[in-house]
Write a protein that holds these residues in place. Structure first.
Motif, PDB file in Angstrom:
ATOM      1  N   UNK A  59       0.830  -1.201   0.000  1.00  0.00           N
ATOM      2  CA  UNK A  59       0.000   0.000   0.000  1.00  0.00           C
ATOM      3  C   UNK A  59       0.865   1.251   0.000  1.00  0.00           C
ATOM      4  N   UNK A  60       0.567   2.162  -0.926  1.00  0.00           N
ATOM      5  CA  UNK A  60       1.313   3.423  -0.949  1.00  0.00           C
ATOM      6  C   UNK A  60       0.751   4.420   0.053  1.00  0.00           C
ATOM      7  N   UNK A  61      -0.499   4.207   0.502  1.00  0.00           N
ATOM      8  CA  UNK A  61      -1.081   5.117   1.483  1.00  0.00           C
ATOM      9  C   UNK A  61      -0.375   4.954   2.825  1.00  0.00           C
ATOM     10  N   UNK A  62      -0.150   6.050   3.522  1.00  0.00           N
ATOM     11  CA  UNK A  62       0.645   6.005   4.757  1.00  0.00           C
ATOM     12  C   UNK A  62      -0.065   5.296   5.897  1.00  0.00           C
ATOM     13  N   UNK A  63      -1.401   5.247   5.883  1.00  0.00           N
ATOM     14  CA  UNK A  63      -2.152   4.666   6.999  1.00  0.00           C
ATOM     15  C   UNK A  63      -3.107   3.592   6.496  1.00  0.00           C
ATOM     16  N   UNK A  64      -3.075   2.447   7.148  1.00  0.00           N
ATOM     17  CA  UNK A  64      -3.983   1.349   6.846  1.00  0.00           C
ATOM     18  C   UNK A  64      -4.659   0.916   8.149  1.00  0.00           C
TER      19      UNK A  64
END
Length: 371
Positions: A59-64
């Protein structure tokens, strides 16, 4: 929630490159093709998308995990990714409507997750060197053990995976008294595709990937649908032959992603494995027929050969990707047969592409008297 361990975790790429992170507390080792998705939201839909079967999601998004999970936000009967690599994993969630935490969801499914990774560096590496197989481990295995596991992982190029995610027996979706009947070939179909068809007065019978034309025809449908799914389309020889028969039936045929590739192959157009593929919710598409752009959700590692489509007298390109000019949609010139290389059901914010379901229904409406 029983997370206590923050043990060191390892990501080993097929070219020998190693990245390190931390375990979120679920011990194990898993493998698959490592690919990245640029979506900021929709992580549960991604994790349950059958098209991701056999892949480790980066995932490139910083928060999962920050908004938890919800029972209505799944696209299949369970998690389909092989593992997850992320930067920051949120053990707690803030959405009141959530049905639980992402950690509990993963723990229940025993999914291996590596967090605290320099994902910008890893994504940049994959972007420059191409999607490749990897093994991730949170249970303390040595690098030599991981290399041995990785050597046995098959390459995605030439790998047939639709049979791993397809339904085993036919089932129905929607209102049996609906105006239109659709026979859908399940190559890894997303639940939201079925919702979109049912919302448009369609009653869908979903068939296994290896169903024959006669079995599909016996439902007496107004139209046929070829679904999305994982893996390389070229090994699906029987499915390609069925697609030829569906097209020859002169009833409307609609394909999405893997289904799009199958339609192309049925017309003598080849497919190829992309260097990285398209995976995200902000991919720009040009509709050649309307001269309008669309913002789309995409998830594919294979594409249709553009030169061969342009040289095929029976086909025309209806959509193309604005970033790299790859084929994003085709149709047969003399039949109600069309397909796209993206997910119109996903609605990644805008609903730019849902009109495709309306077009399919309009085709069926026009030919309804032929049932």
């Amino acid at each position: 929630m029983k997370y206590t361990s923050r043990d060191k975790a390892v990501i080993l790429l097929s070219d020998g490159t190693i990245f390190y992170g931390k375990s979120i507390g679920i011990k194990g080792t898993t493998h698959g093709e490592l690919c990245f998705n640029t979506g900021v939201t929709g992580y549960q839909e991604i994790f349950t998308d059958p098209s991701y079967f056999g892949q480790i999601m980066l995932s490139t998004n910083a928060h999962i995990g920050n908004y938890g999970v919800h029972d209505d936000e799944v696209d299949s009967d369970g998690i389909k990714i092989a593992g997850l690599v992320c930067k920051n994993f949120s053990f707690h969630y803030s959405r009141p409507a959530a049905s639980g935490s992402l950690y509990d969801y993963f723990e229940k499914n025993n999914l291996v997750v590596v967090s605290d990774v320099d994902t910008r560096a890893l994504v940049s590496y994959i972007r420059d060197n191409g999607a490749m197989n990897a093994v991730i481990s949170t249970d303390g295995k040595s690098i030599e053990e991981l290399k041995s596991i990785l050597n046995a992982v098959p390459d995605m190029n030439g790998l047939e995976l639709a049979s791993k995610v397809s339904v085993k027996e036919p089932y129905f979706y929607g209102n049996e008294n609906a105006t239109y009947k659709v026979a859908a070939l399940d190559l890894g179909i997303k639940t939201n595709i079925l919702r979109c068809l049912a919302e448009r007065d369609c009653y869908v019978k979903v068939f296994p990937y290896n169903a024959t034309y006669d079995q599909l025809k016996a439902f007496n449908p107004h139209g046929y649908f070829l679904s999305n799914g994982p893996g390389d389309p070229q090994p699906l020889h029987d499915v390609i032959e069925v697609a030829k028969e569906l097209i020859a039936s002169d009833k409307p045929v609609f394909g999405i992603c893997l289904g799009h590739q199958i339609i192309a192959l049925s017309q003598g157009v080849s497919t190829y494995k992309m260097f990285n593929g398209h995976r995200g919710i902000n991919h720009p598409i040009m509709n050649v027929l309307t001269n309008r752009g669309e913002i789309t959700s995409q998830n594919h590692g294979f594409a249709v050969n553009r030169e061969e489509v342009e040289a095929n007298e029976n086909l025309e390109i209806t959509h193309y990707h604005l970033n790299d000019q790859t084929v994003a949609g085709i149709r047969l010139k003399d039949k109600a047969v069309f397909s796209v290389q993206y997910h119109p059901e996903s609605s990644p914010g805008p609903n730019d592409s849902k009109y495709l379901f309306d077009e399919f229904v309009n085709y069926m409406k026009t030919s309804k008297g032929t049932v």
